[in-house]
Enzyme design. Structure first.
Site, PDB file in Angstrom:
ATOM      1  N   TYR A 141      87.862  41.662  71.793  1.00  0.00           N
ATOM      2  CA  TYR A 141      87.350  43.037  71.802  1.00  0.00           C
ATOM      3  C   TYR A 141      85.830  43.070  71.691  1.00  0.00           C
ATOM      4  CZ  TYR A 141      91.669  45.750  71.332  1.00  0.00           C
ATOM      5  OH  TYR A 141      92.856  46.383  71.537  1.00  0.00           O
ATOM      6  N   LYS A 186      98.389  31.877  69.853  1.00  0.00           N
ATOM      7  CA  LYS A 186      98.749  31.315  71.161  1.00  0.00           C
ATOM      8  C   LYS A 186      98.116  29.927  71.218  1.00  0.00           C
ATOM      9  CE  LYS A 186     100.535  31.565  75.336  1.00  0.00           C
ATOM     10  NZ  LYS A 186     102.000  31.512  75.572  1.00  0.00           N
ATOM     11  N   ASP A 219     104.015  35.174  72.466  1.00  0.00           N
ATOM     12  CA  ASP A 219     105.081  35.579  73.400  1.00  0.00           C
ATOM     13  C   ASP A 219     106.438  35.546  72.698  1.00  0.00           C
ATOM     14  OD1 ASP A 219     104.758  32.820  73.274  1.00  0.00           O
ATOM     15  OD2 ASP A 219     105.069  32.471  75.413  1.00  0.00           O
ATOM     16  N   ASP A 243      97.035  44.506  68.444  1.00  0.00           N
ATOM     17  CA  ASP A 243      97.070  45.773  69.178  1.00  0.00           C
ATOM     18  C   ASP A 243      98.392  45.895  69.943  1.00  0.00           C
ATOM     19  OD1 ASP A 243      96.084  48.177  70.408  1.00  0.00           O
ATOM     20  OD2 ASP A 243      95.719  46.997  72.216  1.00  0.00           O
ATOM     21  N   ASP A 247     102.088  48.349  68.997  1.00  0.00           N
ATOM     22  CA  ASP A 247     102.711  49.364  69.869  1.00  0.00           C
ATOM     23  C   ASP A 247     104.185  49.003  70.079  1.00  0.00           C
ATOM     24  OD1 ASP A 247     100.332  50.813  70.224  1.00  0.00           O
ATOM     25  OD2 ASP A 247     100.721  51.127  72.354  1.00  0.00           O
TER      26      ASP A 247
HETATM   27  C1  IPM Z   1      94.474  51.038  68.623  1.00  0.00           C
HETATM   28  C2  IPM Z   1      93.987  51.537  69.949  1.00  0.00           C
HETATM   29  C3  IPM Z   1      92.543  51.089  70.147  1.00  0.00           C
HETATM   30  C4  IPM Z   1      92.527  49.569  70.138  1.00  0.00           C
HETATM   31  C5  IPM Z   1      91.867  51.642  71.412  1.00  0.00           C
HETATM   32  C6  IPM Z   1      91.891  53.152  71.445  1.00  0.00           C
HETATM   33  C7  IPM Z   1      90.458  51.122  71.575  1.00  0.00           C
HETATM   34  O1  IPM Z   1      94.821  51.102  70.958  1.00  0.00           O
HETATM   35  O2  IPM Z   1      93.855  51.392  67.594  1.00  0.00           O
HETATM   36  O3  IPM Z   1      95.472  50.316  68.587  1.00  0.00           O
HETATM   37  O4  IPM Z   1      92.779  48.938  71.168  1.00  0.00           O
HETATM   38  O5  IPM Z   1      92.254  49.005  69.086  1.00  0.00           O
HETATM   39 MG    MG Z   2      96.549  50.087  70.268  1.00  0.00          MG
END
Ligand code: IPM
Ligand code: MG
Length: 353
Positions: A141, A186, A219, A243, A247
């Site tokens: 990042y 990884k 993975d 990240d 999700d």
């Molecule tokens: C998160 C989001 C952020 C990230 C984005 C909005 C930059 O997806 O906080 O998980 O990738 O960290």
């Molecule tokens: Mg995110």
């Protein structure tokens, strides 16, 4: 004395859920005799529109002056031209860097009544209670980026210090939970992951020998999160893997709208944000799920203000509202009616003891 909390509503549904979090904080202040003072500041697309800068200096100052910072969400189609040189997300990344909040805690807790909202079978979800500790201020990042017409690169870098400090945070949290720590990397491909594994192995062996440690390639971890999620206690991983995996993990809870986060580090102020994004498709409709934002406010009470009792009361209120049947559109069962953001918030406040 009043406690200063800086609010950064941001974009999309960010303002909706920030208003919910604020109402709950006000209810806590009222019931427990605290005084919270708020300062609102611009971030993301809203800040680009107003002053052509996704993280204005005024915002940085407001965050540095506060005991805690609450962020709604940033981003949206209006600012998402891939060729744009100024993007809302830059504001959030810079804020994380400026505040030095390198440890991002993302708990995944299952409300039994929402098992039906998850795409996974209920028996797989039984007993899921995990915490992802995501490294937040390093890795790909923040590495150097290059772009020409027909080539691009993103550098991923980690130092021993950066790995040691995040592993220690995760290990201490695991000690306070079920004593299990899973490190995700990884290392079969990436040099940064080989350093990550060496440092992690050493820190855990030398300093936390009592923990039950597991190491997974990312993975495989993505698969194990779905096949045996209840086995995990604390997961520690680098920025981008965290990240992606969080999700994915949100689907265990049934909706991205349920997961809170706390970002902690060296600064006085922690940064608290729901992990969902700005959800532009439902922005301004008043139907966003405020649970992630309200649970983030609970983490704010716990980690930045030291108000454990109040934090636990907010979490219990969310659980009670859900147990009582209140559902926003993202977690409602087919054929049932759902409530608005404001109604869900009011119900949670009603359940606050
Ligand atoms: C998160 C989001 C952020 C990230 C984005 C909005 C930059 O997806 O906080 O998980 O990738 O960290
Ligand atoms: Mg995110």
């Amino acid at each position: 004395m009043a406690t200063l909390i800086t609010l950064l509503p941001g974009d999309g549904i960010g303002p909706d859920v920030t208003a919910s979090a604020r109402q709950v904080l006000d209810a806590v202040a009222d019931r427990y005799g605290h005084t919270f003072e708020y300062r609102e500041a611009l971030i993301g697309g809203a800040a680009i529109d107003a002053v052509a800068n996704p993280l204005p200096n005024d915002t940085i100052e407001a965050c540095e002056a506060a005991e805690a910072v609450f962020l709604g969400a940033v981003g949206g189609p209006k600012w998402s031209d891939p060729n744009a040189s100024i993007r809302p997300e830059q504001g959030l990344l810079k804020l994380r860097a400026v505040l030095g909040v390198y440890a991002n805690l993302r708990p995944v807790k299952i409300y039994p009544e929402l098992a039906g909202a998850s795409p996974l079978r209920p028996e797989i979800l039984d007993g899921v209670d995990l915490l992802v500790v995501r490294e937040l201020t390093g890795g790909i990042y923040f590495g150097k980026k290059t772009r020409t017409d027909d080539a691009a690169s993103d550098l991923c870098e980690y130092t021993t210090d950066e790995i040691e400090r995040i592993v220690r945070v995760a290990a201490r949290l695991a000690e306070g939970r079920r004593g299990k720590l899973c490190s995700v990397d990884k290392a079969n491909v990436l040099e940064t992951s080989r350093l990550w594994r060496d440092v992690t192995d050493r820190v855990l062996a030398d300093e936390y020998p009592a923990l039950e440690v597991e190491t997974l390639l990312v993975d495989a971890a993505a698969m194990h999160l779905l096949s045996r999620p209840a086995d995990f206690d604390v997961i520690v991983t680098e920025n981008m893997f965290g990240d992606i995996l969080t999700d994915e993990a949100s689907m265990l809870a049934g909706s991205l709208g349920m997961l809170p986060s706390a970002s902690l580090g060296n600064s006085r102020a922690g940064l608290y944000e729901p992990i969902h994004g700005s959800a532009p498709d439902i922005a301004g409709q008043g139907i966003a799920n405020p649970c992630a934002a309200i649970a983030s406010a609970a983490m704010l009470l716990r980690h930045s203000l030291g108000l454990e009792k109040e934090a636990a009361a907010v979490e219990a209120a969310i659980a009670e509202a859900i147990a009582g049947g209140a559902r926003t559109a993202d977690i409602v069962a087919a054929g049932h009616t759902h409530v608005s953001t404001d109604e869900m918030t009011a119900e949670i406040i009603r359940c606050l003891r």
